[in-house]
Design an enzyme around this catalytic site. Structure first.
Site, mmCIF file in Angstrom:
data_model
loop_
_atom_site.group_PDB
_atom_site.id
_atom_site.type_symbol
_atom_site.label_atom_id
_atom_site.label_comp_id
_atom_site.label_asym_id
_atom_site.label_seq_id
_atom_site.Cartn_x
_atom_site.Cartn_y
_atom_site.Cartn_z
ATOM 1 N N LYS A 22 11.969 10.357 6.453
ATOM 2 C CA LYS A 22 11.883 9.897 7.851
ATOM 3 C C LYS A 22 11.593 11.068 8.791
ATOM 4 O O LYS A 22 10.717 10.987 9.646
ATOM 5 C CB LYS A 22 13.201 9.228 8.241
ATOM 6 C CG LYS A 22 13.380 9.048 9.731
ATOM 7 C CD LYS A 22 14.708 8.424 10.073
ATOM 8 C CE LYS A 22 15.822 9.406 10.353
ATOM 9 N NZ LYS A 22 15.759 10.064 11.676
ATOM 10 N N ASN A 23 12.360 12.146 8.626
ATOM 11 C CA ASN A 23 12.250 13.250 9.585
ATOM 12 C C ASN A 23 10.947 14.039 9.462
ATOM 13 O O ASN A 23 10.629 14.842 10.329
ATOM 14 C CB ASN A 23 13.443 14.207 9.457
ATOM 15 C CG ASN A 23 14.699 13.599 10.054
ATOM 16 O OD1 ASN A 23 14.661 12.507 10.617
ATOM 17 N ND2 ASN A 23 15.815 14.299 9.915
ATOM 18 N N ARG A 92 15.532 9.291 19.584
ATOM 19 C CA ARG A 92 15.256 10.519 20.327
ATOM 20 C C ARG A 92 13.958 11.183 19.885
ATOM 21 O O ARG A 92 13.306 11.864 20.676
ATOM 22 C CB ARG A 92 16.403 11.499 20.166
ATOM 23 C CG ARG A 92 17.738 10.941 20.573
ATOM 24 C CD ARG A 92 18.808 11.917 20.229
ATOM 25 N NE ARG A 92 18.491 13.217 20.802
ATOM 26 C CZ ARG A 92 18.746 13.560 22.035
ATOM 27 N NH1 ARG A 92 19.346 12.736 22.845
ATOM 28 N NH2 ARG A 92 18.398 14.743 22.496
ATOM 29 N N CYS A 116 23.808 11.261 23.034
ATOM 30 C CA CYS A 116 23.805 10.336 21.900
ATOM 31 C C CYS A 116 25.115 10.481 21.148
ATOM 32 O O CYS A 116 25.942 11.320 21.486
ATOM 33 C CB CYS A 116 22.594 10.548 21.002
ATOM 34 S SG CYS A 116 22.793 11.834 19.801
ATOM 35 N N ARG A 121 22.626 16.893 22.891
ATOM 36 C CA ARG A 121 21.244 16.972 22.410
ATOM 37 C C ARG A 121 20.194 17.074 23.522
ATOM 38 O O ARG A 121 19.345 16.197 23.681
ATOM 39 C CB ARG A 121 20.926 15.775 21.498
ATOM 40 C CG ARG A 121 21.820 15.713 20.286
ATOM 41 C CD ARG A 121 21.437 14.628 19.351
ATOM 42 N NE ARG A 121 20.327 14.975 18.492
ATOM 43 C CZ ARG A 121 19.858 14.175 17.551
ATOM 44 N NH1 ARG A 121 20.395 13.000 17.359
ATOM 45 N NH2 ARG A 121 18.847 14.541 16.789
ATOM 46 N N ASP A 304 22.930 17.112 8.529
ATOM 47 C CA ASP A 304 22.680 15.722 8.138
ATOM 48 C C ASP A 304 23.361 15.349 6.822
ATOM 49 O O ASP A 304 23.302 14.193 6.392
ATOM 50 C CB ASP A 304 21.169 15.445 8.038
ATOM 51 C CG ASP A 304 20.541 15.267 9.414
ATOM 52 O OD1 ASP A 304 21.279 15.222 10.411
ATOM 53 O OD2 ASP A 304 19.297 15.173 9.480
ATOM 54 N N VAL A 326 26.197 22.646 14.255
ATOM 55 C CA VAL A 326 24.906 22.294 14.855
ATOM 56 C C VAL A 326 25.083 21.307 16.016
ATOM 57 O O VAL A 326 24.521 21.488 17.092
ATOM 58 C CB VAL A 326 23.942 21.723 13.788
ATOM 59 C CG1 VAL A 326 22.604 21.343 14.414
ATOM 60 C CG2 VAL A 326 23.728 22.741 12.670
ATOM 61 N N ARG A 396 18.085 2.674 10.160
ATOM 62 C CA ARG A 396 17.199 3.599 10.864
ATOM 63 C C ARG A 396 16.649 4.643 9.900
ATOM 64 O O ARG A 396 15.529 5.122 10.103
ATOM 65 C CB ARG A 396 17.970 4.340 11.963
ATOM 66 C CG ARG A 396 18.310 3.507 13.153
ATOM 67 C CD ARG A 396 18.855 4.380 14.244
ATOM 68 N NE ARG A 396 17.970 5.530 14.438
ATOM 69 C CZ ARG A 396 18.309 6.632 15.082
ATOM 70 N NH1 ARG A 396 19.514 6.744 15.599
ATOM 71 N NH2 ARG A 396 17.454 7.623 15.220
HETATM 72 C C1 UD1 Z 1 16.480 17.035 13.910
HETATM 73 C C2 UD1 Z 1 16.646 15.888 12.928
HETATM 74 C C3 UD1 Z 1 18.122 15.529 12.772
HETATM 75 C C4 UD1 Z 1 18.931 16.762 12.397
HETATM 76 C C5 UD1 Z 1 18.651 17.911 13.357
HETATM 77 C C6 UD1 Z 1 19.305 19.211 12.945
HETATM 78 C C7 UD1 Z 1 14.580 14.657 13.201
HETATM 79 C C8 UD1 Z 1 13.916 13.423 13.688
HETATM 80 N N1 UD1 Z 1 15.898 14.740 13.415
HETATM 81 O O1 UD1 Z 1 16.958 16.572 15.171
HETATM 82 O O2 UD1 Z 1 18.221 14.544 11.744
HETATM 83 O O3 UD1 Z 1 20.308 16.462 12.445
HETATM 84 O O4 UD1 Z 1 17.232 18.157 13.447
HETATM 85 O O5 UD1 Z 1 18.929 19.557 11.671
HETATM 86 O O6 UD1 Z 1 13.975 15.501 12.590
HETATM 87 N N2 UD1 Z 1 19.068 21.889 21.247
HETATM 88 C C9 UD1 Z 1 19.098 22.472 22.495
HETATM 89 N N3 UD1 Z 1 17.982 22.358 23.277
HETATM 90 C C10 UD1 Z 1 16.854 21.733 22.862
HETATM 91 C C11 UD1 Z 1 16.836 21.159 21.584
HETATM 92 C C12 UD1 Z 1 17.968 21.248 20.795
HETATM 93 O O7 UD1 Z 1 20.100 23.039 22.912
HETATM 94 O O8 UD1 Z 1 15.876 21.683 23.629
HETATM 95 C C13 UD1 Z 1 20.265 21.971 20.378
HETATM 96 C C14 UD1 Z 1 20.861 20.598 20.065
HETATM 97 O O9 UD1 Z 1 21.722 20.162 21.067
HETATM 98 C C15 UD1 Z 1 21.560 20.862 18.748
HETATM 99 C C16 UD1 Z 1 20.673 21.912 18.082
HETATM 100 O O10 UD1 Z 1 19.876 22.461 19.117
HETATM 101 O O11 UD1 Z 1 22.823 21.404 18.984
HETATM 102 C C17 UD1 Z 1 19.791 21.372 16.992
HETATM 103 O O12 UD1 Z 1 19.026 20.297 17.490
HETATM 104 P P1 UD1 Z 1 17.544 20.003 16.981
HETATM 105 O O13 UD1 Z 1 17.233 20.939 15.863
HETATM 106 O O14 UD1 Z 1 16.628 19.993 18.142
HETATM 107 O O15 UD1 Z 1 17.684 18.545 16.417
HETATM 108 P P2 UD1 Z 1 16.614 17.379 16.498
HETATM 109 O O16 UD1 Z 1 15.242 17.933 16.402
HETATM 110 O O17 UD1 Z 1 16.950 16.484 17.637
#
Ligand code: UD1
Length: 417
Positions: A22-23, A92, A116, A121, A304, A326, A396
């Site tokens: 999925k990711n 998201r 969420c 996030r 995850d 994380v 999902r």
């Molecule tokens: C993706 C995965 C999710 C997984 C996560 C971490 C997808 C669709 N989802 O989510 O399954 O749990 O990676 O491996 O691929 N952050 C910030 N600012 C930002 C973006 C992120 O502070 O602009 C922080 C978030 O709050 C979190 C951390 O960075 O604490 C990691 O988030 P991120 O790697 O962005 O996760 P996703 O891409 O949303």
């Protein structure tokens, strides 16, 4: 709304193939926005999140067609640029259209996702990176209005190695003018898969899989014909299931190198894991050993898999310490596991899990995607009957999980609630 009923205590045995990731599929489908024309993906899992991204791209004007694991999309007719709140709220990853839309059309309007179930996030790093590339982004009634005549390459340092942020910026940079360097970039296998796909479109990318990714922008890209990588989290979940239930399970199609951190921890817990031709064989121990984990960005232990590993630790000999690094609020499954008799104490971002001799089935409620998988795992190992409600979370991200587990010998049923 369906629920899952599990009569626990069955040994898991046999062979099973993992679905596409999925990711990986979500950003890949968004990458189709970068070039007009027909794109084709195979090994796309049949999941609610994939339905959502299909709906979103169709609402932008793309034409989509799906059959089994094939996903075809023609992005020639895209003439809308908005990802509405209702879609971003339910998934998201919808924000992944921001970079491609901005790069190809010079405009995008994307709802801010809001909080969420697992934490705040934010997407501030996506925004900061695109601004560094020359985009003008303003907030307007909960929406980001983004514009750029032509994105320009930039050196961007990410404060945290965000997966979605790295993907959005990599896609935007592929069509920008000049060179972009992403520092402290995410190294997840799904990033490598996306880079490989973008390269097959004609993008110039180096360093994917490391913390520094360099992208030399090109004026235009070709279409995609791409096979999505296997789902490492589904594979990991099945590995935990086998470990928990004295199983003997062959998981076919998975890439074991993508799960090194999990495999090391499962071995410490007593699982016997062997690499076979095109598959990984997992044999569960009679008694599970307690193991500590700390979640970190790849190649660390994946967040995850935290809930599923906690499920395993509820039955370990001794106490284990699970630290979630994380996301700030990813222990929602704990209260539900306690309903099954698990002994877990939370202190900030740490959970102390004291293994119990047995879990006792009860009705429980899924709170997010991976939490729901962890409750299914507990149910498989618990005595008597466990009912997992709100499994739309499970749908999902797991393709036919209950069918796959039933195939391995589990007594598990989905019924309408
Ligand atoms: C993706 C995965 C999710 C997984 C996560 C971490 C997808 C669709 N989802 O989510 O399954 O749990 O990676 O491996 O691929 N952050 C910030 N600012 C930002 C973006 C992120 O502070 O602009 C922080 C978030 O709050 C979190 C951390 O960075 O604490 C990691 O988030 P991120 O790697 O962005 O996760 P996703 O891409 O949303």
């Amino acid at each position: 709304m369906d629920k899952i009923i599990i009569h626990g205590g069955k040994q898991l045995k046999g062979s099973i193939r993992v679905s596409g990731a999925k990711n990986a599929a979500l950003p890949l489908i968004c990458a189709a926005l970068l070039a007009p024309g027909p794109h084709r993906f195979s090994n796309v899992p049949s999941l609610r999140d994939i339905d959502t991204i299909e709906k979103l791209l169709a609402s932008l004007g793309a034409k989509t067609h799906r059959r089994d694991d094939l996903f075809e999309i023609d992005t020639t007719t895209v003439d809308q640029f908005e990802a509405p709140y209702d879609m971003v709220r339910t998934m998201r990853a919808s924000v992944l259209v921001l970079g491609p839309l901005l790069a190809r059309f010079g405009r995008a309007r994307v709802s801010l996702p809001g909080g969420c179930a697992i934490g705040a996030r934010p997407i501030n790093l996506h925004i900061k990176g695109l601004e560094a590339m020359g985009a003008e982004i303003e907030l307007d009634h909960g929406y980001l209005n983004a514009r750029a005549k032509k994105l320009k390459g930039a050196r961007i340092h990410l404060d945290v190695p965000t997966v979605g942020g790295t993907e959005n910026l990599m896609m935007a940079a592929a069509l920008a003018e000049g060179k972009t360097v992403l520092e402290n970039a995410a190294c997840e296998p799904e990033i490598v898969d996306l880079a490989r796909a973008l390269k097959s479109m004609g993008a110039h990318i180096e360093g994917e899989g490391t913390d520094t990714i360099a992208i030399d922008g090109v004026p235009s890209l070709g279409t995609l014909d791409y096979q999505v990588m296997p789902d490492r989290i589904e594979a990991g979940t099945l590995m935990v299931a086998a470990t928990m239930n004295q199983g003997d399970v062959r998981i076919a199609g998975m890439i074991s190198a993508d799960l090194d951190a999990l495999i090391a921890k499962l071995r410490q817990a007593g699982a016997e894991i062997t690499m076979e031709e095109g598959a990984v064989r997992v044999r569960g121990p009679r008694r599970i050993e307690a193991v500590n984990i700390i979640t970190r960005p790849h190649p660390g232990f994946p967040t995850d898999m935290q809930a599923q590993f906690m499920a395993l630790m509820t039955l370990a000999k001794g106490a284990s310490v699970i630290t979630e690094n994380v996301f700030e609020n990813r222990f929602m499954h704990v209260c539900e596991m306690q309903r099954l008799g698990a002994d877990i104490t939370i202190d900030g971002n740490t959970a102390i899990v004291k293994g119990v001799r047995k879990l006792l089935g009860a009705p429980v409620m899924a709170t997010d995607l991976r939490a729901s998988a962890s409750l299914v795992l507990c149910g498989l190992a618990a005595e008597n009957t466990t009912e997992v409600k709100r499994i739309y979370h499970l749908d999902r991200g797991y393709e036919r999980l209950e069918e796959k587990l039933r195939h391995l010998g589990a007594d598990i049923l989905r019924i309408p609630e």
